[in-house]
Design a protein around this motif. Structure first.
Motif: not given
Ligand code: SAM
Length: 263
Positions: A138-146, A188-191, A200-202
């Motif tokens: 999942a996109d970390p910028l959306r999944a971590i805040p959730e 690395l955000r989405m590949f 997904a990674n960062l």
């Protein structure tokens, strides 16, 4: 950022439905014991929770597994007295979860949703976790805040994923780490992966900045390694050798320190 963002949830749902039966056939024998004994083991190298002590006592706690697959982990935690909920994007994976519930007689809610938008109220859970689960896709910028939103203050977010360093050594079209830098560290955000999934990674600094912006304090980052195993041969042997020299896996242990709006 890569052009797979926007379509990655649909791509991953379709692909996980396709590969779910093979995934369970290959992985379930290894992690299935957990469901029956309650003895959980983390990550690529099967490190026991009793050694890592990431959760502590889970009895009576409300626990969400993000990307539960066949729910072997959630079943094990139910056996330890937790109140789990299994969430996954793939209906086929959730069918495997249901099958395990029928086998064990241990039932708990299963929810089909994306980790990027979960149908739970703020502060619903004491623990949110995943072992190579939704946070790897999942996109970390959306999944971590959730995840931070649905945790209670003082709650724990724990998850494992492939290390950023491993990812940047994977050549296009390959699914194995190499010994040269092959991929852009800052992209690395989405590949797209060789197996048709979108991962997904960062970069490490971006993970840390994201956690801080969500009110999550870092308690630990475990960079796990396999034990030397001379009995292995072929591909497993060389994967094992690689991971004894360089970081293959991260396990984060994060504590929610503030409520929404106090970040
Ligand atoms: C590698 S499997 C791991 C499953 C389980 N943790 C295990 O140990 O077998 C990853 C799981 O994440 C799920 N997944 C992928 N993207 C997701 C998303 N955006 N939201 C929720 N689950 C997702 C997949 O359907 C799959 O079941």
């Amino acid at each position: 950022m890569s052009d797979v963002v926007g379509t990655h949830v649909r791509t991953n749902r379709e692909r996980w439905n396709e590969i779910s039966d093979d995934y369970q056939r290959f992985n379930a024998p290894r992690i299935r014991g957990q469901a029956f004994t309650g003895d959980v083991a983390w990550g690529l190298w099967g490190l026991p929770e009793s050694e890592l002590n990431i959760f502590g006592d889970v009895a009576g706690l409300d626990v969400l597994e993000m990307g539960c697959g066949g729910s072997q982990w959630s079943t094990a935690l139910a056996r330890r007295g937790a109140n789990p909920v299994g969430l996954d994007l793939s209906e086929r994976q959730l069918q495997h979860s249901l099958r395990l519930q029928r086998e064990t007689g241990l039932t708990f809610p299963l929810v089909q949703a994306s980790a990027e938008e979960v149908p739970f109220a703020d502060g619903s859970f004491h623990i949110v976790f995943a072992d190579h689960g939704a946070f790897s896709f999942a996109d970390p910028l959306r999944a971590i805040p959730e995840a931070a939103r649905i945790l209670r203050v003082g709650g724990l977010l724990a998850f494992s994923h492939i290390s950023p360093l491993y990812e940047i050594t994977v050549e296009a079209g390959s699914d194995r780490a190499g010994r040269k830098l092959a991929r852009d560290y800052f992209d690395l955000r989405m590949f797209a992966d060789a197996d048709g999934l979108v991962s997904a990674n960062l970069p490490y600094g971006e993970w840390i900045g994201l956690f801080r912006s969500c009110g999550l304090a870092i308690e630990d980052l475990l960079e796990t390694r396999p034990k030397d195993d001379p009995a292995l041969s072929g591909r497993q042997r060389s994967d094992n050798e690689w991971a004894r020299r360089w970081p293959s896996e991260c396990i984060w242990r994060l504590r929610k320190t503030t409520s929404q709006g106090e970040r």
